[in-house]
Motif scaffolding. Structure first.
Motif, PDB file in Angstrom:
ATOM      1  N   GLY A   4       0.814  -1.209   0.000  1.00  0.00           N
ATOM      2  CA  GLY A   4       0.000   0.000   0.000  1.00  0.00           C
ATOM      3  C   GLY A   4       0.848   1.259   0.000  1.00  0.00           C
ATOM      4  N   LYS A   5       1.911   1.266   0.805  1.00  0.00           N
ATOM      5  CA  LYS A   5       2.772   2.450   0.868  1.00  0.00           C
ATOM      6  C   LYS A   5       3.526   2.662  -0.441  1.00  0.00           C
ATOM      7  CE  LYS A   5       4.732   1.044   4.697  1.00  0.00           C
ATOM      8  NZ  LYS A   5       5.609   0.999   5.895  1.00  0.00           N
ATOM      9  N   ILE A   6       3.991   1.574  -1.029  1.00  0.00           N
ATOM     10  CA  ILE A   6       4.667   1.699  -2.325  1.00  0.00           C
ATOM     11  C   ILE A   6       3.690   2.194  -3.390  1.00  0.00           C
ATOM     12  CG2 ILE A   6       5.826   0.415  -4.160  1.00  0.00           C
ATOM     13  CD1 ILE A   6       6.970  -1.426  -2.024  1.00  0.00           C
ATOM     14  N   GLY A   7       2.489   1.607  -3.406  1.00  0.00           N
ATOM     15  CA  GLY A   7       1.484   2.024  -4.375  1.00  0.00           C
ATOM     16  C   GLY A   7       1.085   3.473  -4.200  1.00  0.00           C
ATOM     17  N   LEU A   8       0.931   3.904  -2.954  1.00  0.00           N
ATOM     18  CA  LEU A   8       0.565   5.302  -2.692  1.00  0.00           C
ATOM     19  C   LEU A   8       1.659   6.240  -3.174  1.00  0.00           C
ATOM     20  CD1 LEU A   8      -1.322   7.401  -1.416  1.00  0.00           C
ATOM     21  CD2 LEU A   8      -0.152   7.009   0.768  1.00  0.00           C
ATOM     22  N   GLY A   9       2.917   5.885  -2.904  1.00  0.00           N
ATOM     23  CA  GLY A   9       4.019   6.734  -3.334  1.00  0.00           C
ATOM     24  C   GLY A   9       4.090   6.867  -4.845  1.00  0.00           C
ATOM     25  N   ILE A  10       3.971   5.738  -5.561  1.00  0.00           N
ATOM     26  CA  ILE A  10       4.023   5.783  -7.022  1.00  0.00           C
ATOM     27  C   ILE A  10       2.814   6.522  -7.588  1.00  0.00           C
ATOM     28  CG2 ILE A  10       4.128   4.409  -9.130  1.00  0.00           C
ATOM     29  CD1 ILE A  10       5.439   2.191  -7.537  1.00  0.00           C
ATOM     30  N   THR A  11       1.638   6.261  -7.007  1.00  0.00           N
ATOM     31  CA  THR A  11       0.419   6.905  -7.497  1.00  0.00           C
ATOM     32  C   THR A  11       0.491   8.418  -7.342  1.00  0.00           C
ATOM     33  OG1 THR A  11      -0.910   4.954  -6.933  1.00  0.00           O
ATOM     34  CG2 THR A  11      -2.072   7.035  -7.232  1.00  0.00           C
ATOM     35  N   LEU A  12       0.920   8.884  -6.184  1.00  0.00           N
ATOM     36  CA  LEU A  12       1.051  10.332  -5.965  1.00  0.00           C
ATOM     37  C   LEU A  12       2.068  10.937  -6.921  1.00  0.00           C
ATOM     38  CD1 LEU A  12       0.925  10.597  -2.060  1.00  0.00           C
ATOM     39  CD2 LEU A  12      -0.871  11.182  -3.702  1.00  0.00           C
ATOM     40  N   THR A  13       3.172  10.236  -7.143  1.00  0.00           N
ATOM     41  CA  THR A  13       4.190  10.740  -8.072  1.00  0.00           C
ATOM     42  C   THR A  13       3.630  10.866  -9.481  1.00  0.00           C
ATOM     43  OG1 THR A  13       5.951   9.702  -6.760  1.00  0.00           O
ATOM     44  CG2 THR A  13       6.479  10.312  -9.032  1.00  0.00           C
ATOM     45  N   VAL A  14       2.911   9.834  -9.927  1.00  0.00           N
ATOM     46  CA  VAL A  14       2.343   9.844 -11.276  1.00  0.00           C
ATOM     47  C   VAL A  14       1.306  10.959 -11.417  1.00  0.00           C
ATOM     48  CG1 VAL A  14       0.867   8.543 -12.839  1.00  0.00           C
ATOM     49  CG2 VAL A  14       2.797   7.409 -11.733  1.00  0.00           C
ATOM     50  N   ILE A  15       0.449  11.116 -10.414  1.00  0.00           N
ATOM     51  CA  ILE A  15      -0.592  12.144 -10.485  1.00  0.00           C
ATOM     52  C   ILE A  15       0.023  13.542 -10.470  1.00  0.00           C
ATOM     53  CG2 ILE A  15      -2.519  13.179  -9.224  1.00  0.00           C
ATOM     54  CD1 ILE A  15      -3.322  10.391  -8.338  1.00  0.00           C
ATOM     55  N   ILE A  16       1.024  13.757  -9.625  1.00  0.00           N
ATOM     56  CA  ILE A  16       1.680  15.066  -9.572  1.00  0.00           C
ATOM     57  C   ILE A  16       2.374  15.378 -10.892  1.00  0.00           C
ATOM     58  CG2 ILE A  16       3.555  16.361  -8.475  1.00  0.00           C
ATOM     59  CD1 ILE A  16       2.834  14.950  -5.860  1.00  0.00           C
ATOM     60  N   MET A  17       3.024  14.375 -11.479  1.00  0.00           N
ATOM     61  CA  MET A  17       3.647  14.570 -12.789  1.00  0.00           C
ATOM     62  C   MET A  17       2.618  14.998 -13.827  1.00  0.00           C
ATOM     63  SD  MET A  17       6.322  11.380 -13.109  1.00  0.00           S
ATOM     64  CE  MET A  17       6.479  11.699 -14.868  1.00  0.00           C
ATOM     65  N   ALA A  18       1.474  14.325 -13.826  1.00  0.00           N
ATOM     66  CA  ALA A  18       0.438  14.641 -14.809  1.00  0.00           C
ATOM     67  C   ALA A  18      -0.131  16.041 -14.591  1.00  0.00           C
ATOM     68  CB  ALA A  18      -0.677  13.601 -14.727  1.00  0.00           C
TER      69      ALA A  18
END
Length: 292
Positions: free
Chosen positions: A29-43
């Motif tokens: 969950g923590k890994i997924g949250l970190g990657i998801t936030l990074t991807v959304i912020i990039m977009a």
């Protein structure tokens, strides 16, 4: 009356703290949250950090350049920087995934609530519709819808959203069937609460946890399906960048093998996005499942 009988008001602080604690213990969950936030912020920051016009920003003298200091991800057959294309393509793919899942979630939850609570003929009709939609492979159903409506981003969002509807119908209906006979629902019904009030204020809040988990997992699935439609030429149309369309351009141009970076980076970001939401969904399931 609500404070005494609705489960949503029973020890909310304790339940919230337990959910947060369980999520912190979930590595996926923590890994997924970190990657998801990074991807959304990039977009979200793409137009600010890297203004780009896919219709004009191209350099034919730099066609199919391999990754270098000038072009980190290389260039495509039109001399466009693949880093820019992936950045904006990720933005498009995320937008399609979020909107399509939102459409499927809203429609599926409404129909599931109606079918599960009122039963009878409505449940039968909705069940038939659900079975018909589930009888088709998801990608074939999406292709059929886009073929009828015409290739475009809006058509892809509608098609992928329709594919998600039966999943949310079944999940919501099963939750309603298990909750409608619970003591707290029977109590508010005996006090004269209307069906609409019971559904909105009691059954729906108690059903949110599995819906949130399924919605998160469905975003990854929707992103993958949108990329598949883009690869088939049924998604975003040129010059709009989209990850699946980038793969399609590389294969159609005949340089996917001679210039592998043209498919490596779009495919990598599709995989990364799907993986991020799947890991986040697993973490939310661990956190929100009261039996864990």
């Amino acid at each position: 009356m609500n404070e005494c009988i609705s489960p949503i008001f029973l020890f909310p602080v304790s339940m919230e703290n337990n959910a947060v604690q369980r999520f912190r213990q979930s590595t996926s969950g923590k890994i997924g949250l970190g990657i998801t936030l990074t991807v959304i912020i990039m977009a979200l920051l793409a137009p600010i950090l890297n203004p780009y016009n896919p219709a004009t920003d191209r350099n034919y003298t730099a066609r199919l350049q391999p990754p270098s200091l000038d072009y980190w991800f290389g260039t495509d057959g039109l001399g466009r920087d693949i880093l820019d294309l992936v950045w904006y393509g990720l933005r498009t793919s995320l937008f399609i995934g979020l909107v399509s899942v939102g459409l499927g979630l809203i429609l599926g939850v409404v129909l599931g609530l109606v079918a599960g609570y009122f039963r009878g003929g409505l449940e039968t009709v909705i069940g038939w519709v659900t079975d018909i939609l589930l009888a088709f492979p998801s990608i074939l159903l999406a292709i059929a819808i886009v073929t009828v409506t015409g290739p475009s981003i809006s058509s892809v969002m509608i098609a992928v959203g329709v594919v998600q509807v039966p999943i949310f119908i079944r999940l919501t209906r099963s939750m309603v069937l298990s909750l409608r006979e619970q003591d707290f629902v029977q109590t508010v019904r005996s006090f004269g609460a209307t069906p609409g009030r019971i559904i909105v204020y009691h059954i729906l809040p108690a059903s949110l946890s599995p819906l949130v988990v399924q919605g998160t997992l469905s975003i990854g699935t929707a992103t993958l399906e949108a990329a598949g439609l883009g690869f088939l030429g049924l998604g975003a149309q040129p010059p709009t960048p989209e990850l699946g369309t980038m793969l399609s351009d590389a294969f159609k141009g005949g340089y996917s093998l001679s210039s592998p970076w043209t498919i490596l980076f779009p495919g990598l970001f599709i995989t990364l996005t799907v993986l991020a939401f799947n890991l986040l969904g697993d973490g939310l399931r661990d956190a929100l499942d009261p039996h864990i």
